[in-house]
Scaffold this motif. Sequence first.
Motif, mmCIF file in Angstrom:
data_model
loop_
_atom_site.group_PDB
_atom_site.id
_atom_site.type_symbol
_atom_site.label_atom_id
_atom_site.label_comp_id
_atom_site.label_asym_id
_atom_site.label_seq_id
_atom_site.Cartn_x
_atom_site.Cartn_y
_atom_site.Cartn_z
ATOM 1 N N ALA A 11 0.834 -1.194 0.000
ATOM 2 C CA ALA A 11 0.000 0.000 0.000
ATOM 3 C C ALA A 11 0.871 1.247 0.000
ATOM 4 C CB ALA A 11 -0.938 0.012 1.207
ATOM 5 N N TYR A 12 0.322 2.318 -0.596
ATOM 6 C CA TYR A 12 0.994 3.612 -0.660
ATOM 7 C C TYR A 12 0.066 4.675 -0.071
ATOM 8 C CZ TYR A 12 3.989 1.158 -3.986
ATOM 9 O OH TYR A 12 4.827 0.254 -4.581
ATOM 10 N N ASP A 59 -8.799 1.418 -2.234
ATOM 11 C CA ASP A 59 -8.283 2.786 -2.167
ATOM 12 C C ASP A 59 -9.239 3.631 -1.340
ATOM 13 O OD1 ASP A 59 -10.093 4.526 -4.105
ATOM 14 O OD2 ASP A 59 -9.696 2.638 -5.147
ATOM 15 N N GLU A 60 -8.673 4.683 -0.738
ATOM 16 C CA GLU A 60 -9.458 5.589 0.088
ATOM 17 C C GLU A 60 -8.967 7.015 -0.117
ATOM 18 O OE1 GLU A 60 -10.945 6.240 4.717
ATOM 19 O OE2 GLU A 60 -9.186 4.990 4.310
ATOM 20 N N LEU A 61 -9.906 7.921 -0.310
ATOM 21 C CA LEU A 61 -9.626 9.348 -0.399
ATOM 22 C C LEU A 61 -10.308 10.034 0.774
ATOM 23 C CD1 LEU A 61 -8.495 11.824 -1.918
ATOM 24 C CD2 LEU A 61 -10.674 11.915 -3.156
ATOM 25 N N ASP A 94 -8.241 -5.175 -4.398
ATOM 26 C CA ASP A 94 -7.679 -3.844 -4.593
ATOM 27 C C ASP A 94 -8.529 -2.854 -3.796
ATOM 28 O OD1 ASP A 94 -5.646 -4.595 -6.460
ATOM 29 O OD2 ASP A 94 -7.201 -4.786 -7.994
ATOM 30 N N TYR A 128 -14.288 5.328 -0.011
ATOM 31 C CA TYR A 128 -13.545 4.067 0.098
ATOM 32 C C TYR A 128 -14.097 3.048 -0.897
ATOM 33 C CZ TYR A 128 -11.942 -0.248 2.450
ATOM 34 O OH TYR A 128 -11.385 -1.465 2.750
ATOM 35 N N TYR A 175 -4.620 10.172 0.527
ATOM 36 C CA TYR A 175 -5.008 9.132 -0.440
ATOM 37 C C TYR A 175 -4.212 7.872 -0.143
ATOM 38 C CZ TYR A 175 -5.889 6.608 -4.767
ATOM 39 O OH TYR A 175 -6.258 5.654 -5.687
ATOM 40 N N ILE A 176 -4.915 6.750 -0.039
ATOM 41 C CA ILE A 176 -4.303 5.441 0.202
ATOM 42 C C ILE A 176 -4.696 4.517 -0.940
ATOM 43 C CG2 ILE A 176 -4.195 3.444 1.738
ATOM 44 C CD1 ILE A 176 -4.966 5.304 4.033
ATOM 45 N N ASP A 177 -3.721 3.805 -1.494
ATOM 46 C CA ASP A 177 -3.984 2.858 -2.582
ATOM 47 C C ASP A 177 -3.195 1.583 -2.312
ATOM 48 O OD1 ASP A 177 -5.082 2.457 -5.481
ATOM 49 O OD2 ASP A 177 -2.986 1.809 -5.550
ATOM 50 N N ASP A 219 -3.226 -3.172 -2.535
ATOM 51 C CA ASP A 219 -3.820 -4.450 -2.909
ATOM 52 C C ASP A 219 -3.382 -5.497 -1.901
ATOM 53 O OD1 ASP A 219 -1.326 -5.968 -3.973
ATOM 54 O OD2 ASP A 219 -1.294 -4.107 -5.121
#
Length: 414
Positions: free
Chosen positions: A330-331, A366-368, A364, A389, A348-350, A352
């Motif tokens: 994750a980033y 992601d969250e903003l 996969d 999310y 922002y998190i992205d 898998d």
Amino acid sequence: MKNTIKMSLAAAVAVSALSTSASAGNLEEMIKGVTASGKINVEYQNDSNDRVANAQGNSANQTEYDIDMTFKIPVNDNITATVGFQADHDTDIEATNASRTGVADDVDVTQLNFTYSNGPLTVITGKQNVGTPFLYDQKGDGIVALYNAGPVTLAAAHFVNSNANILDGTLTAPGVNLTQGGEDINAVAAIGSVAGINMSAWYVTTTLGTANAPLGLNNLLAEDAEAYTLNVNGKVGPIGFDVRHSSAEVDGTLNYDEEELTKVTLTADVDMFSFAAAYGTTNDTMGAGTAQNATGVARIHGVSWDDDDTTDTGFNGEQAYLDTLNDADAYLISATANMGQYTAGVTYIDGDADQNGAAAGEVDFDELILSASYAMSKNFTVSTYYSMYEVDNSATAGVDTENDEFSLSLTYKF
């Protein structure tokens, strides 16, 4: 280094209450030297969930309350009595593939202990925080000793029970989870600072049991567990850094893979702006021949007891968490603007993760997060966030999820 010496907070943040006793005294004398601290928080939350593939969805509202009261009463020159009270209401609205569940209503005594301080030595005995980097806001009955040896603080602890779920995860039998409660917890740590660089090393052992297991199955499934975590953080010029590696292993008649989590975070402040970038990864804990349960998931990754909520950096989003996922990468990137009493931020998190088995496929997510706060006064803050999310499952139809969460919180600290 506020994210590593949490075990000593029981000595610094104390709690107590006045009560009647057999030998009554003058009230003014009784309260002399008593200090109080605490928090009152009221939060409104709305969740709007949509399971994309089959058009199912729902919306829910709730209000959460959290009251913490702490008092510190000096007994004599070396001993301080502490007692703590907490009342909260924090229930899960919508559980999704990568988010945690909440906790039910809870009113209890969170601390009841005596702290002995004499020069470099501090000893805390009684009910207190199980304050290691592995756990968040867990309570236990035990003894903690801290010794300040110049640039290094040495810590040791022994707890005879706690309310901690140290390593959550479904075993081969559906509904059987590794938990820790009545068993012993032992911990040692070395915490220090050299030339502005903070370092810490923790080692913890415990005896595990199983929840919902048939009588006698506890000893069969898991005997004990051990974990360690290493952390280095500090600043080099304008750049801050935080590197953490954790590992945990469960021993028993069943074969458990060692679980590992590594997180690297870089931060920088430029005028009124603060920036952060982070990368985190967990290992693949699925061993050959591991059976799946009825849902097709063999075991959810517990990630080495390293709870993101205990650290200021990491992947502690509002809905997405790295420390519950198997074979994950994750980033995270974030930016915050500080404008006096006002702050505004975006995160922002992205990432898998493996769904623990080939049949379950990959997830996969992601969250903003958009956030803002207003410090109306020194002790009172109004804050809000909006989280968008998404979870996409590559193998199972009907579980792709979109969940929007809105929160408005009022917090008073004293």
